[in-house]
Structures are given as C-alpha cells and as structure tokens.
Enzyme design. Structure first.
Site, PDB file in Angstrom:
ATOM      1  CE  LYS A 117      -5.203 -11.963   8.392  1.00 39.54           C
ATOM      2  NZ  LYS A 117      -5.051 -10.598   7.788  1.00 39.54           N
TER       3      LYS A 117
HETATM    4  C1  LIG Z   1      -4.186 -10.340   6.788  1.00 42.24           C
HETATM    5  C2  LIG Z   1      -4.428  -9.133   5.972  1.00 42.24           C
HETATM    6  C3  LIG Z   1      -3.855  -8.977   4.708  1.00 42.24           C
HETATM    7  C4  LIG Z   1      -2.888  -9.979   4.130  1.00 42.24           C
HETATM    8  O1  LIG Z   1      -3.489 -11.216   3.864  1.00 42.24           O
HETATM    9  P1  LIG Z   1      -2.583 -12.504   3.611  1.00 42.24           P
HETATM   10  O2  LIG Z   1      -3.535 -13.617   3.564  1.00 42.24           O
HETATM   11  O3  LIG Z   1      -1.628 -12.594   4.769  1.00 42.24           O
HETATM   12  O4  LIG Z   1      -1.851 -12.291   2.333  1.00 42.24           O
HETATM   13  C5  LIG Z   1      -4.176  -7.855   3.970  1.00 42.24           C
HETATM   14  N1  LIG Z   1      -4.999  -6.907   4.462  1.00 42.24           N
HETATM   15  C6  LIG Z   1      -5.569  -7.018   5.678  1.00 42.24           C
HETATM   16  C7  LIG Z   1      -6.450  -5.919   6.166  1.00 42.24           C
HETATM   17  C8  LIG Z   1      -5.307  -8.126   6.478  1.00 42.24           C
HETATM   18  O5  LIG Z   1      -5.876  -8.233   7.679  1.00 42.24           O
END
Ligand SMILES: *Cc1c(COP(=O)(O)O)cnc(C)c1O
Length: 480
Positions: A117
């Site tokens: 993220k």
């Molecule tokens: C947010 C997240 C996901 C999922 O991503 P999306 O965009 O919500 O599908 C998967 N793995 C990790 C470690 C995350 O932080």
C-alpha cells in the site's frame, strides 16, 4: 481526461476534483471516461525509459495520461520525489525475484510500512500536499483499516501541512507489529481510533460519515481507502514495471510476450489496477485473483454469483488484510463488464445487493475465460495452504514470504502456463505477520533494523464503540 461515476451520475470531473473525494455523489466509484491505449511501440519506449531512467519516469508517463490538470513539470517532480531508492530500498523500486523457472515474486513491500500500500499511498501524500496547498484548503482524512492501509496512510500523511488523519481499525485484530507501527506515531495530525468491532464495521462507519454530505462538507472529510482513484492509478504502474522485467523486448513488428499476474486480493483494489493495465493494452494473459477463506471474489469468478457476507460470516484469518465481506472496488470491474451501463450497476449494487444480498451475472463466461476479454481466473487459499506454502518457499527457494503473498503463490500454481511468466505480487513482508511465520518455520522473521523494538514504544490510540456518532463526535472535537 474526465472522470465519471460507475452509477451513472451526470457530472464529469477532472482528476484534482476527485483526488480529495471518496465515493461519487450517487454512491458510485470514479473511473476515467476511457482507458488510454498503449501500443507495442509505446510499450517498448516505456521499457527503455524504465531501464534507463527508472520507475519514477515510467510512473510519470502513465499518470500523465490520466492527469491533465497538474502541470507536467509538477507531476514529474511529484513522481521523482515519491519513488526514490531512499524510500523503497532499490533502484528498480519493484524488483522481481525468480523463484523458479519463469515464476516470479514482484517486491512491492519495501516502503516505509512494509506493505504494497505504500506504493500508492506515498504518491497520494505528495499529491494531497500539492493540491491542498494550491487550493489553500485543509483536509480531514477518515479511513478504515485492518492494518496495512492505516499505517501506509499515516506514514504518507504524517507531518503534512493541511492534513489530519482519523484512522479507524478493528480493536485488537491487527498484529502486534501493525499496532505498534500505527499507534507509536506521535505526530499531532495523526489520530488512531480503535473500534469495538470488525473491519467491516469500520468500513461501514467511514461510508456512513462520507454519505452525510453536510457533515462531509463542514468538516472537510476525505478518504484514502482503496476506492480512491489516485491510489488505484498509482498501482497500475507496477504492472507495467513487472511486465518489463519478466518479458523480452519485442522485435519490431513482433508479437509481444504475455505475462500473468497473481494478486492476493481483498477489496479488489490491487487486481483492479491490473485490470486497468490490461484494458490499456498491457499484454496480460491471466489476472489470477487469490483469496483467503473469505472467498467472495473466488466464488464470483467461479460461478458469476456475487454474494456479500455479513460480519458473522467474515472469518478472521492468518492473512488478515484480505478479510473482507464485500470487495469495495469490485463495482469498477462490473461497470466495465456491463459495457459501462451505470443504471444497471446501480440496480445491482444498490437494489439487488440491498434487498437480496447477492446478484448473479450471466456474462460470466467472458471473464472466466483467460483468453477472453478480461482474463480473470481465481482461487482460494486456506490457513493450511498458507503455512505449507511459506514452508515450501523457504525450503526450496530460501525465501521468506508473508501469509498474503503465500496465498498468491498457492493460488497461482495451477494457472502457470508454459512460456508465460507468472508474476506473484508480494504484498507485505513477513515481519508484519510474525505469528504465522513462526508457526510455519519455527523461527522469527527477519526484522529490518529500523523497526527494532517498536512494540515497546508508547502508544497513541483512542477506543470507541462501533457507532457512527462516536466517530463523528471525535472528529468534531479534534477539528478545531
Ligand atoms: C491490502 C492488502 C491486500 C489486499 O489488497 P486489495 O487491494 O484490497 O485487494 C493483500 N495483501 C496485503 C498485505 C494487503 O495489505
């Protein structure tokens, strides 16, 4: 470029107008009016650009197709300041690691909070700062997190002028490391709110507050949840960078190689960026949607039935950032799938989901077929799969992967095709989810030195009941 709502609202907006907004006024999500098309020649130019000038230069090329209301030099500067080796650890920013023959991990988790993220949120922090300064405005960011979003947002916004962050999280549900990452921040503009409930309660509160248009306007509420278009757009870039690293240059007039991606999925944000890249013309063979026990999306891609779960049916798993009961970005894909029919999307997501809790799409053959228009495939991983995959990857490849990435690896395997590289997106580092690593490997994950002892730092967090008014009250009291 103008942006429209998936539910058909008539207004067309520009990038900087939707940058600071969450949902569109009609409850839909923003999407560009069209996807700019990238031909083979442009792909090769971008490949050379990434090789020679790096990720920030590539990001500028892609972003500038969608952002025409920030002067090019400003946007280029924002990209250059965001995607640096100092912040993301390598020159490639998203280096590939080959586990075995044409089976890769793409490292997206070397930013400040050790999850993918950061890739989008670090950009968002700089875009927000730029836009708020230009407007002379302030913004109060209200978010919901099961761990990774919140810390990524807080580390992107901490100390930024004109921005406060109010971040709700389900009390006691994040890993000790995640809690320490967030709650140890002492910046005055960061507010941690621990909600007595699950992640979806937090998400519902954020939605309810955002839907109260008077409150939203009066307290200048914005969001950084994965429905934010700018976040999704930032994520499109690493699909291109992954492709360039795994494929060969195309001889003039030749057919480009294709690659497949496997994406650990929760709210469908990450893999939706892959969908956008594919719609732009990136030669993606398959987009593999990997879910955990919360298999709303796997069920959809197997059966065509989208059935949201209640809080009681939302399992608490060992890949907690994928513990969702509904996938908030999924509406974007359905909008494209239905030929961008906003009134039909509105009927499905507002009426059908509201009354029945599910809907069924019979177009399902066109997205389940990997050689078809959309190329989606899917699978589900369990706790036992996760542990096995972490162990196997450690034994055979001397590589430690986190539980979410393990779901991606496990689900990718059956979809590997000869001659098509498979790129699994690594979404977090193992240190964030130590308990599962210890269970699988009987040893503690490696800890980057910068994070030594963070669990012992003083915590700044306020407990609140799972109600809209409690959160509103808190915001009112802290917006003076
Ligand atoms: C947010 C997240 C996901 C999922 O991503 P999306 O965009 O919500 O599908 C998967 N793995 C990790 C470690 C995350 O932080």
């Amino acid at each position: 470029m103008k942006y429209l709502s998936t539910r058909g609202h008539a207004d067309r907006k520009r990038f900087c107008e939707i940058l600071l907004e969450g949902l569109a006024p009609d409850g839909g999500l923003y999407l560009p009016e069209h996807y700019p098309q990238v031909d083979t020649a442009t792909l090769e130019v971008w490949r050379a650009l990434y090789d020679q000038h790096g990720y920030a230069a590539l990001a500028f090329e892609i972003l500038s197709l969608y952002i025409d209301d920030i002067p090019a030099e400003e946007l280029r500067d924002i990209c250059q300041r965001t995607y640096t080796k100092a912040v993301f650890g390598t020159d490639e920013i998203v280096p590939l690691r080959e586990l075995e023959n044409s089976f890769f991990l793409e490292a997206l988790s070397n930013g400040p909070t050790l999850a993918f993220k950061d890739m989008a949120m670090q950009l968002l922090g700089n875009l927000f700062e730029y836009e708020l300064a230009r407007r002379g405005e302030q913004l109060n960011i209200l978010g919901a997190t099961s761990g990774d979003t919140g810390s990524a947002a807080e580390y992107a916004m901490r100390g930024k002028q004109g921005v406060r962050v109010f971040m709700t999280s389900p009390k006691g549900r994040m890993s000790p490391f995640q809690q320490a990452q967030m709650f140890s921040l002492q910046d005055a503009n960061i507010h941690n709110l621990a909600i007595e409930g699950v992640f979806d309660d937090c998400q519902d509160i954020v939605k309810a507050v955002s839907n109260d248009l008077d409150f939203k306007r009066k307290y200048r509420i914005g969001t950084v949840n994965s429905i934010n278009w700018a976040r999704l757009l930032a994520q499109v870039v690493y699909y291109f960078a992954g492709y360039f690293q795994a494929s060969r240059a195309t001889p003039e007039g030749g057919t480009p190689d294709t690659v497949s991606f496997s994406v650990p999925s929760g709210n469908f944000g990450n893999v939706c960026a892959g969908h956008v890249a594919r719609m732009m013309g990136l030669p993606i063979q398959k987009l593999v949607v990997a879910t955990n026990e919360n298999d709303v999306l796997d069920e959809f891609f197997r059966t065509g039935i989208y059935r949201v779960r209640g809080s009681a049916d939302t399992h608490e798993t060992s890949s907690p950032s994928m513990d969702i009961s509904k996938a908030s970005n999924f509406e974007r894909f359905v909008f494209d799938l239905l030929g961008r029919d906003g009134s039909e999307v509105k009927r499905l997501f507002s009426d059908e989901l509201g009354s029945k809790g599910f809907f069924e799409l019979h177009e399902h053959a066109s997205f389940a077929d990997a050689s078809g228009k959309y190329g989606f495939a899917s699978g589900r991983s369990s706790h036992a799969d996760r542990v096995d995959t972490i162990r196997d990857t450690w034994k055979r490849h001397a590589t430690m992967i986190d539980p979410h990435t393990a779901d991606g690896v496990k689900v990718a395997r059956p979809f590997v095709e000869k001659g098509v590289p498979m790129i699994v997106l690594e979404t977090a580092l193992p240190i964030k989810f130590a308990a599962t690593i210890v269970e699988a490997l009987d040893q503690e994950p490696e800890r980057p030195p910068a994070f030594d002892g963070i669990e012992a730092l003083p915590k700044r967090v306020t407990d609140l009941p799972a109600g809209v008014s409690a959160v509103k009250d808190y915001i009112v009291r802290h917006c003076a």
